[in-house]
Design a protein around this motif. Structure first.
Motif, mmCIF file in Angstrom:
data_model
loop_
_atom_site.group_PDB
_atom_site.id
_atom_site.type_symbol
_atom_site.label_atom_id
_atom_site.label_comp_id
_atom_site.label_asym_id
_atom_site.label_seq_id
_atom_site.Cartn_x
_atom_site.Cartn_y
_atom_site.Cartn_z
ATOM 1 N N GLY A 1 -5.926 -0.607 12.659
ATOM 2 C CA GLY A 1 -7.090 0.035 13.234
ATOM 3 C C GLY A 1 -7.075 1.514 12.891
ATOM 4 O O GLY A 1 -6.124 2.019 12.285
ATOM 5 N N LYS A 2 -8.134 2.243 13.297
ATOM 6 C CA LYS A 2 -8.233 3.648 12.951
ATOM 7 C C LYS A 2 -7.361 4.547 13.821
ATOM 8 O O LYS A 2 -7.235 5.738 13.556
ATOM 9 N N GLN B 1 -3.273 7.205 3.716
ATOM 10 C CA GLN B 1 -3.776 7.813 4.939
ATOM 11 C C GLN B 1 -4.351 9.190 4.603
ATOM 12 O O GLN B 1 -3.626 10.112 4.274
ATOM 13 N N PHE C 1 -1.619 2.913 16.804
ATOM 14 C CA PHE C 1 -2.397 2.021 15.957
ATOM 15 C C PHE C 1 -2.095 0.569 16.315
ATOM 16 O O PHE C 1 -0.932 0.195 16.452
ATOM 17 N N LEU D 1 -1.884 11.108 2.227
ATOM 18 C CA LEU D 1 -0.479 10.747 2.437
ATOM 19 C C LEU D 1 -0.353 9.275 2.072
ATOM 20 O O LEU D 1 -1.125 8.440 2.554
ATOM 21 N N PHE E 1 1.984 6.039 2.114
ATOM 22 C CA PHE E 1 3.156 5.463 2.762
ATOM 23 C C PHE E 1 3.552 4.158 2.098
ATOM 24 O O PHE E 1 2.715 3.336 1.732
ATOM 25 N N GLN F 1 -7.470 10.045 9.296
ATOM 26 C CA GLN F 1 -7.915 8.673 9.066
ATOM 27 C C GLN F 1 -6.799 7.699 9.380
ATOM 28 O O GLN F 1 -5.632 8.054 9.502
ATOM 29 N N GLY F 2 -7.188 6.479 9.494
ATOM 30 C CA GLY F 2 -6.220 5.425 9.723
ATOM 31 C C GLY F 2 -5.453 5.096 8.462
ATOM 32 O O GLY F 2 -5.590 5.748 7.429
ATOM 33 N N LEU F 3 -4.656 4.062 8.567
ATOM 34 C CA LEU F 3 -3.846 3.617 7.444
ATOM 35 C C LEU F 3 -4.615 2.558 6.670
ATOM 36 O O LEU F 3 -4.874 1.470 7.174
ATOM 37 N N GLN F 4 -4.973 2.889 5.446
ATOM 38 C CA GLN F 4 -5.712 1.962 4.604
ATOM 39 C C GLN F 4 -4.730 1.151 3.775
ATOM 40 O O GLN F 4 -3.981 1.706 2.970
ATOM 41 N N PHE F 5 -4.765 -0.147 3.958
ATOM 42 C CA PHE F 5 -3.873 -1.034 3.230
ATOM 43 C C PHE F 5 -4.277 -1.090 1.767
ATOM 44 O O PHE F 5 -5.437 -1.329 1.422
ATOM 45 N N TYR G 1 0.300 2.004 1.698
ATOM 46 C CA TYR G 1 -0.842 2.414 2.503
ATOM 47 C C TYR G 1 -1.247 3.835 2.114
ATOM 48 O O TYR G 1 -0.414 4.653 1.728
#
Lengths: 110, 113
Positions: A101-102, B37, A87, B88, B90, B41-45, B35
Motif C-alpha cells: 500500500g502507499k 520508492q 505499510f 530509492l 530497495f 511514495q509507497g514501495l513500487q514492486f 522495489y
C-alpha cells in the motif's frame, strides 16, 4: 492486479493505542503483511497474517478478515520511536509479487 | 542489520546514462525482490527472482532490466535514465517464493540530474 487502501496519515498520543486499517483487492490470496519504515530507512517486517484472526507480537498486533478483504495493525503503549510510516502488503495469486500500500504516516504527539 | 547488502548506497548520474545496482541477499535466501520508492511514495514492486528465474513482474519499465546470478546475487540495470527515475531502490530477500516476510537492504539512492 492487486490494490491496497490505507489512510495516508494518523495522529495519536504517546502511551495511547492506535489502529491502522488496510483493505485490499487481489486475485488469489496468500497473506497480508505489515512493515514499518522510518524516514530514510529500510522497511522492516512487523507481522504476517495468512489466516483470519489476531496475531500478537509484543506491543504490536495484526488482524485479518479474509471474507472482508480487510486487516489492521494495532499499536499499543505508543512510544515516540513508533513515529514512522506503516505499510500493509498483500501477496496474491499468480505472478503479482508482494504489493505494498502507499503507507500510513503515524505521528505521535507527547 | 537485515543481512541484505546493496551497493552503491548513493549514485548521482546524468539523464540518458545507464547504471547498475547490485544486491546480495541474506545467506541461504533464494528469492530476491526489487522495489522503487520515490519521494513520499509507497514501495513500487518492480520484479522478483527465485533461484535464478523470474518469478513475478510489476510495473517495471522496459528501460529497466534485472537478473539473478547463480550465486544468487542480483543486479538491476537502469538505462536511458530520466529525471523521474530518481528514487530509492530497495532490494529484499527471503527464503521461499511466496512468503510475506521480506528482509530489506538499506537501499540505493539514485539521483538523476
Amino acid at each position: 492486479g492487486q490494490s491496497l487502501e490505507q489512510p495516508s496519515e494518523v495522529t495519536a498520543v504517546e502511551g495511547a493505542i492506535v489502529q491502522i486499517n488496510c483493505t485490499y483487492q487481489t486475485s488469489g490470496f496468500y497473506g497480508l503483511s505489515w512493515y514499518q519504515q522510518h524516514d530514510g530507512g529500510a522497511p522492516t517486517f512487523l507481522s504476517y497474517n495468512a489466516l483470519d484472526g489476531l496475531e500478537e507480537t509484543g506491543r504490536f498486533s495484526s488482524f485479518l478478515s479474509r471474507s472482508d478483504s480487510y486487516g489492521y495493525l494495532l499499536l499499543q503503549e505508543l512510544q515516540m520511536k513508533d513515529s514512522a510510516s506503516y505499510f500493509c502488503a498483500v501477496r496474491g495469486g499468480g505472478a503479482d509479487g508482494l504489493t505494498f500500500g502507499k503507507g500510513t504516516h503515524l505521528i505521535i504527539q507527547p | 542489520d537485515s543481512g541484505v547488502t546493496q551497493t552503491p548506497k548513493h549514485l548521482i548520474t546524468a539523464t540518458g546514462q545507464r547504471v547498475t545496482l547490485r544486491c546480495s541477499p541474506r545467506s541461504g535466501d533464494l528469492s530476491v525482490y526489487w522495489y522503487q520508492q520515490s519521494l513520499d511514495q509507497g514501495l513500487q514492486f518492480l520484479i522478483q527472482y527465485y533461484n535464478g528465474e523470474e518469478r513475478a513482474k510489476g510495473n517495471i519499465l522496459e528501460r529497466f532490466s534485472a537478473q539473478q546470478f547463480p550465486d544468487l546475487h542480483s543486479e538491476l540495470n537502469l538505462s536511458s535514465l530520466e529525471l523521474g527515475d530518481s528514487a530509492l531502490y530497495f532490494c529484499a530477500s527471503t527464503g521461499g517464493p511466496n512468503t510475506g516476510e521480506l528482509f530489506f537492504g538499506e537501499g540505493s539512492r539514485l539521483t538523476v540530474l
